[in-house]
Design an enzyme around this catalytic site. Structure first.
Site, short mmCIF file in Angstrom:
data_model
loop_
_atom_site.label_atom_id
_atom_site.label_comp_id
_atom_site.label_asym_id
_atom_site.label_seq_id
_atom_site.Cartn_x
_atom_site.Cartn_y
_atom_site.Cartn_z
N ASP A 81 0.80 -1.23 0.00
CA ASP A 81 0.00 0.00 0.00
C ASP A 81 0.84 1.28 0.00
OD1 ASP A 81 0.80 -0.87 2.59
OD2 ASP A 81 -0.71 0.38 3.54
N GLU A 139 -0.62 -2.01 5.21
CA GLU A 139 0.32 -2.00 6.34
C GLU A 139 0.25 -0.66 7.06
OE1 GLU A 139 3.53 -1.17 8.81
OE2 GLU A 139 3.47 -0.21 6.86
N GLU A 140 -0.09 0.40 6.32
CA GLU A 140 0.03 1.77 6.84
C GLU A 140 -1.15 2.23 7.68
OE1 GLU A 140 2.70 3.39 6.67
OE2 GLU A 140 3.76 3.00 4.79
N HIS A 364 8.18 8.34 4.43
CA HIS A 364 6.96 9.16 4.56
C HIS A 364 7.21 10.63 4.22
CE1 HIS A 364 4.72 6.02 7.29
NE2 HIS A 364 5.52 5.45 6.41
NI NI Z 1 6.71 0.98 5.32
#
Ligand code: NI
Length: 392
Positions: A81, A139-140, A364
């Site tokens: 993702d 996952e996020e 990020h």
């Molecule tokens: Ni990651």
């Protein structure tokens, strides 16, 4: 030992792996919405031989490679993702989906695992046991996709599990491999302090939720400094303190929220209880009341000693001792722990930082990017480690 046959194949498919990564980078999708990503993975896997492909959940994909001889089952996981970030890189394959970006390297993880599946599926006749490729969604975004896949049974019969994260703080060509605690559990909490509002000039007629909240915040700091073994790592941060509307009004209530990060599930229970005791004691002392909720995040990622030894050995054999980077556990979270809850395994870090290429931005960040030569290192690791783990 480096198997030149494998390494040559990794070189051969290198451009294809980069192509997959670039396609995924261009069309990133948010957690739980990875429809086209999952479709792309499914179709790419279909072009390889010997795989049994399925969709455990709406946007995840699993491929099983059953070897010609009996043996153990190894799962290898990649997360797929992207994040709600507007990309600031100007690459020929920059994100075409406004406000969404692969800013953590999961595009690379997916491409690495596809490359790994392509190579390993052509060696079915030499594989003992089974290799299960897990392409995990979300996952996020808590509660994360890993636990959903586990619930769907993807770990049934699995003896060990490995996964890796491309890591910009480590330079390309090096790997971070740790035994024991690796990533923390990112828990969250919310506290409401309920007092009695009133006129700011008549504080004696109120129960001042702001003044009480300030004491709660400072007393919570005593948990880490006075109640936790100084050799253990724990974070307790109040990251939100909201209340009040005007300069002449004492508000009725305030809301506090924040995060707790630690490496042991037993410690989590103790800290949860200590927090509630402090909130209860302070609010009661001042005649206020409260609500308190503590939400467990993914469990901490704790690597197994034996599989980690094999991963470390694989790095040494492929690139020598100097390829093992110095690394400490970190206070980020990873739902890979849901797979580790079902079988021992290892989560390691594949260096992708390269200052000359500008791929050393933090994960990020809107300018995050990976050094694509790290992709072949990732494939090499998985292919070699898979054979080593299954033949051990
Ligand atoms: Ni990651």
């Amino acid at each position: 030992m480096r198997n030149t046959e494998f390494s040559n194949l990794v070189e051969e498919i290198q451009d294809e792996v980069i192509g997959w990564r670039r396609y995924l980078h261009e069309y990133p999708e948010l957690s739980f919405q990875e429809d086209k990503t999952a479709q792309f993975i499914y179709e790419t896997l279909q072009s390889f031989d010997n795989l049994e492909i399925s969709r455990p959940t709406k946007t995840s994909v699993m491929a099983r490679l059953i070897g010609s001889q009996p043996g153990k089952t190894l799962a290898i996981r990649a997360d797929i993702d992207a994040l709600p970030i507007q990309e600031e890189n100007s690459l020929s394959f920059s994100s075409k989906n406004a406000g969404i970006m692969h800013a953590c390297g999961h595009d690379g993880h997916t491409a690495i695992l596809l490359g790994t599946a392509k190579i390993l599926s052509s060696f079915q006749h030499r594989i003992k046991g089974e290799i299960r490729f897990l392409f995990q969604h979300a996952e996020e975004l808590a509660p994360g996709g890993a636990q959903e896949m586990v619930r769907e049974g993807v770990m049934n019969g699995v003896d060990m599990v490995i996964g890796a994260h491309l890591w910009s703080p480590i330079e390309t060509g090096k790997f971070g491999v740790l035994s024991g605690p690796v990533m923390s559990s990112p828990d969250t909490f919310t506290i409401t302090i309920i007092g009695l509002g009133g006129h700011a000039g008549l504080p004696h007629q109120t129960i001042d939720a702001i003044a009480i909240g300030a004491q709660v915040v400072s007393n919570l700091q005593h948990i880490v400094s006075r109640k936790v073994d100084p050799l253990d790592s724990v974070v307790l941060s109040v990251t939100k303190f909201a209340g009040g509307s005007a300069l002449n009004i004492i508000p009725d209530s305030v809301e506090l929220a924040g995060t707790v990060r630690l490496f042991s599930t037993e410690q989590r229970i103790i800290i949860h209880e200590l927090m509630e005791r402090i909130v209860k004691g302070i609010t009661e002392a001042h005649g206020a009341s409260y609500t308190f909720s503590y939400n467990n995040g993914p469990d901490p990622v704790i690597n197994d000693e034996k599989t980690t030894y094999v991963i470390e050995e694989t790095v040494r054999e492929l690139w020598g001792d100097q390829a093992l980077a110095q690394m400490k556990p970190n206070m980020g979270g990873e739902d890979f722990s849901a797979f580790l809850g079902k079988a021992p395994g290892t989560f390691f870090f594949t260096g992708s930082g390269n200052r000359d290429l500008g791929t050393d931005y933090p994960h990020h960040h809107p300018r995050f990017d990976i050094d694509e030569s790290a992709l072949k290192n990732g494939v090499n690791m998985f292919v070699h480690a898979a054979f080593k783990l299954l033949n051990h």
